[in-house]
Design a protein around this motif. Sequence first.
Motif, PDB file in Angstrom:
ATOM      1  N   GLY A 152     -72.236  10.419 -80.034  1.00 29.26           N
ATOM      2  CA  GLY A 152     -72.220  11.807 -80.476  1.00 29.26           C
ATOM      3  C   GLY A 152     -72.194  12.796 -79.323  1.00 29.26           C
ATOM      4  O   GLY A 152     -71.729  13.928 -79.484  1.00 29.26           O
ATOM      5  N   ASN A 153     -72.671  12.354 -78.173  1.00 31.47           N
ATOM      6  CA  ASN A 153     -72.661  13.193 -76.975  1.00 31.47           C
ATOM      7  C   ASN A 153     -71.389  13.010 -76.146  1.00 31.47           C
ATOM      8  O   ASN A 153     -71.301  13.480 -75.006  1.00 31.47           O
ATOM      9  N   GLY A 154     -70.423  12.316 -76.733  1.00 30.95           N
ATOM     10  CA  GLY A 154     -69.133  12.188 -76.077  1.00 30.95           C
ATOM     11  C   GLY A 154     -68.962  10.940 -75.236  1.00 30.95           C
ATOM     12  O   GLY A 154     -67.899  10.743 -74.637  1.00 30.95           O
ATOM     13  N   THR A 200     -68.048   7.943 -75.664  1.00 31.93           N
ATOM     14  CA  THR A 200     -67.397   7.005 -76.579  1.00 31.93           C
ATOM     15  C   THR A 200     -66.749   5.825 -75.863  1.00 31.93           C
ATOM     16  O   THR A 200     -66.056   5.017 -76.492  1.00 31.93           O
ATOM     17  N   ARG A 240     -64.693   6.074 -89.956  1.00 31.72           N
ATOM     18  CA  ARG A 240     -65.182   7.248 -89.230  1.00 31.72           C
ATOM     19  C   ARG A 240     -64.340   7.514 -87.983  1.00 31.72           C
ATOM     20  O   ARG A 240     -63.988   8.660 -87.689  1.00 31.72           O
ATOM     21  N   THR A 281     -61.298  10.839 -87.293  1.00 26.94           N
ATOM     22  CA  THR A 281     -61.321  11.809 -86.188  1.00 26.94           C
ATOM     23  C   THR A 281     -59.930  12.000 -85.597  1.00 26.94           C
ATOM     24  O   THR A 281     -59.497  13.135 -85.383  1.00 26.94           O
ATOM     25  N   LEU A 307     -59.754  15.620 -84.409  1.00 25.82           N
ATOM     26  CA  LEU A 307     -61.125  15.960 -84.044  1.00 25.82           C
ATOM     27  C   LEU A 307     -61.565  15.110 -82.859  1.00 25.82           C
ATOM     28  O   LEU A 307     -61.046  14.006 -82.651  1.00 25.82           O
ATOM     29  N   PRO A 308     -62.545  15.563 -82.098  1.00 25.94           N
ATOM     30  CA  PRO A 308     -63.072  14.720 -81.019  1.00 25.94           C
ATOM     31  C   PRO A 308     -63.687  13.452 -81.595  1.00 25.94           C
ATOM     32  O   PRO A 308     -64.320  13.480 -82.664  1.00 25.94           O
ATOM     33  N   SER A 334     -66.207  12.034 -80.731  1.00 23.72           N
ATOM     34  CA  SER A 334     -67.663  12.197 -80.787  1.00 23.72           C
ATOM     35  C   SER A 334     -68.147  12.728 -82.136  1.00 23.72           C
ATOM     36  O   SER A 334     -69.333  12.646 -82.453  1.00 23.72           O
ATOM     37  N   GLU A 335     -67.238  13.255 -82.970  1.00 25.64           N
ATOM     38  CA  GLU A 335     -67.617  13.803 -84.270  1.00 25.64           C
ATOM     39  C   GLU A 335     -67.492  12.793 -85.405  1.00 25.64           C
ATOM     40  O   GLU A 335     -67.572  13.156 -86.580  1.00 25.64           O
ATOM     41  N   ASP A 393     -69.440  10.680 -86.710  1.00 29.19           N
ATOM     42  CA  ASP A 393     -70.555  10.550 -87.651  1.00 29.19           C
ATOM     43  C   ASP A 393     -70.707  11.742 -88.579  1.00 29.19           C
ATOM     44  O   ASP A 393     -71.638  11.772 -89.391  1.00 29.19           O
ATOM     45  N   SER A 394     -69.805  12.696 -88.480  1.00 32.03           N
ATOM     46  CA  SER A 394     -69.799  13.781 -89.462  1.00 32.03           C
ATOM     47  C   SER A 394     -69.196  13.316 -90.782  1.00 32.03           C
ATOM     48  O   SER A 394     -69.309  14.002 -91.798  1.00 32.03           O
TER      49      SER A 394
END
Length: 212
Positions: free
Chosen positions: A111-113, A115, A159, A163, A168-169, A171-172, A174-175
Amino acid sequence: MLTKTIYLIRHGETEFNRRGVVQGSGIDSDLNEIGFLQAKAFFDAYQHIEFDKIYTSKLRRTVQSVQEFINLGIPYEQFEGLNEISWGEKEGKVPNYLEDENYLEIIANWGNGKTDIPAAPGGETPEQVAARQKIAFEKIIERSDEKMILVAMHGRAIRILLTHLLDLPLSEMDSFSHSNLCLYRLSYDYQTQKFSLDIANDTAHLSELLVK
């Protein structure tokens, strides 16, 4: 305007799901009784859709989740690129407290990038999964004659896929929530070369099972 509609589902429940055992791409499990009921409920709700093609991962649980559609004679194809992320040495194990803590740390890093961190020793990174998914989906999108398709995949893999389909990044990831045999529906516009998300994590077709 030429568009492709994608019905994207997560596979039905397995005993590994029920028991909290890590599956990943290295565990080729079958659906359990509930999973087969979920697959039947999805089929009953969407058998009227005229799918041109079905795509699944190489793992049995995705094929079993759409088997009744396959039985109708709808052509289907398996792509290893659609497999679940590899959880390496964690696969086949029930997480204990320390492993849960480690899992939460991995998710936080993603989540903090970060990946490029693997899911576990011997496992894949989200970036590696995204790379193989992109190859598979490029082939799927190239087939513009297939206007209505059904794709059966896995939780973490979905997931990650969403993205990059939605720009989307990573890192997103889990949205995006997911449940066993949930439905995501997307549209692809060949003119703009863009995906749009129409339905997310829909389980309305499972309502009778949930009541029972």
